[in-house]
Scaffold this motif. Structure first.
Motif, short mmCIF file in Angstrom:
data_model
loop_
_atom_site.label_atom_id
_atom_site.label_comp_id
_atom_site.label_asym_id
_atom_site.label_seq_id
_atom_site.Cartn_x
_atom_site.Cartn_y
_atom_site.Cartn_z
N ASP A 1 30.91 69.44 47.27
CA ASP A 1 30.93 70.64 48.11
C ASP A 1 31.48 70.36 49.51
O ASP A 1 31.74 71.28 50.28
CB ASP A 1 29.54 71.26 48.21
CG ASP A 1 28.51 70.33 48.83
OD1 ASP A 1 28.58 69.11 48.60
OD2 ASP A 1 27.63 70.82 49.57
N ALA A 2 31.69 69.09 49.87
CA ALA A 2 32.20 68.73 51.20
C ALA A 2 33.68 68.39 51.18
O ALA A 2 34.25 68.02 52.21
CB ALA A 2 31.41 67.55 51.75
N VAL A 3 34.33 68.52 50.04
CA VAL A 3 35.74 68.11 49.89
C VAL A 3 36.71 69.15 50.44
O VAL A 3 37.75 68.81 51.00
CB VAL A 3 36.02 67.82 48.40
CG1 VAL A 3 37.50 67.68 48.13
CG2 VAL A 3 35.28 66.58 47.96
N ARG A 4 36.39 70.41 50.33
CA ARG A 4 37.32 71.49 50.65
C ARG A 4 37.82 71.44 52.09
O ARG A 4 39.01 71.52 52.34
CB ARG A 4 36.69 72.84 50.37
CG ARG A 4 37.62 74.02 50.61
CD ARG A 4 36.92 75.36 50.46
NE ARG A 4 35.72 75.49 51.27
CZ ARG A 4 35.72 75.77 52.58
NH1 ARG A 4 36.85 75.96 53.21
NH2 ARG A 4 34.59 75.87 53.25
N GLN A 5 36.93 71.30 53.05
CA GLN A 5 37.34 71.37 54.45
C GLN A 5 38.33 70.27 54.85
O GLN A 5 39.38 70.58 55.41
CB GLN A 5 36.12 71.35 55.37
CG GLN A 5 36.47 71.63 56.81
CD GLN A 5 35.23 71.74 57.68
OE1 GLN A 5 34.13 71.42 57.27
NE2 GLN A 5 35.43 72.18 58.90
N PRO A 6 38.08 69.00 54.57
CA PRO A 6 39.11 68.02 54.92
C PRO A 6 40.38 68.18 54.08
O PRO A 6 41.48 67.95 54.59
CB PRO A 6 38.45 66.67 54.68
CG PRO A 6 37.25 66.93 53.86
CD PRO A 6 36.87 68.35 54.09
N ALA A 7 40.26 68.59 52.83
CA ALA A 7 41.43 68.75 51.98
C ALA A 7 42.39 69.79 52.54
O ALA A 7 43.61 69.66 52.40
CB ALA A 7 41.01 69.13 50.56
N GLU A 8 41.87 70.81 53.22
CA GLU A 8 42.73 71.84 53.81
C GLU A 8 43.56 71.31 54.97
O GLU A 8 44.57 71.91 55.33
CB GLU A 8 41.86 73.01 54.31
CG GLU A 8 41.22 73.81 53.21
CD GLU A 8 40.24 74.83 53.73
OE1 GLU A 8 39.90 74.80 54.94
OE2 GLU A 8 39.80 75.68 52.93
N ARG A 9 43.18 70.20 55.56
CA ARG A 9 43.87 69.67 56.74
C ARG A 9 44.71 68.42 56.47
O ARG A 9 45.41 67.95 57.34
CB ARG A 9 42.84 69.36 57.82
CG ARG A 9 42.21 70.62 58.38
CD ARG A 9 41.04 70.29 59.27
NE ARG A 9 40.54 71.48 59.95
CZ ARG A 9 39.75 72.38 59.41
NH1 ARG A 9 39.41 72.28 58.14
NH2 ARG A 9 39.33 73.41 60.11
N LEU A 10 44.63 67.89 55.28
CA LEU A 10 45.37 66.66 54.96
C LEU A 10 46.81 66.96 54.61
O LEU A 10 47.12 67.98 54.01
CB LEU A 10 44.70 65.94 53.79
CG LEU A 10 43.30 65.38 54.06
CD1 LEU A 10 42.68 64.88 52.76
CD2 LEU A 10 43.36 64.26 55.09
#
Length: 90
Positions: free
Chosen positions: A64-73
């Motif tokens: 559930d914590a993957v989405r936020q950093p994935a949007e910025r990589l």
């Protein structure tokens, strides 16, 4: 923490002063695994000689914590400073 040398802690009394300090620095974050599902994040900072050094990493990310950093990589370009460097997820 600022206080008199002779003062002692008194529960519920505000005789001491806490000073919070924040220092900032420029860093680079990278991910291990894929751009859409990073397993963990690696933090890097340039040293005095301009070389990018690893200064920290996260624990393995919860699903559930993957989405936020994935949007910025973004995908690294050829020749980036961590090219051919192996990191461990353990």
């Amino acid at each position: 923490m600022f206080k008199s040398l002779t003062s002692r802690y008194l529960n519920g009394c505000r005789g001491w002063t806490k000073i919070r300090r924040r220092d900032g620095t420029e860093t680079i974050a990278g991910a291990i695994s894929t751009l859409t599902r990073p397993q963990l994040l690696v933090l890097g900072r340039h040293d005095q000689d301009g070389r990018l050094r690893t200064v920290g990493r996260t624990v393995p990310l919860r699903p559930d914590a993957v989405r936020q950093p994935a949007e910025r990589l973004t995908r690294a370009v050829l020749g980036h400073p961590w090219e051919n460097v192996c990191f461990s997820a353990t």
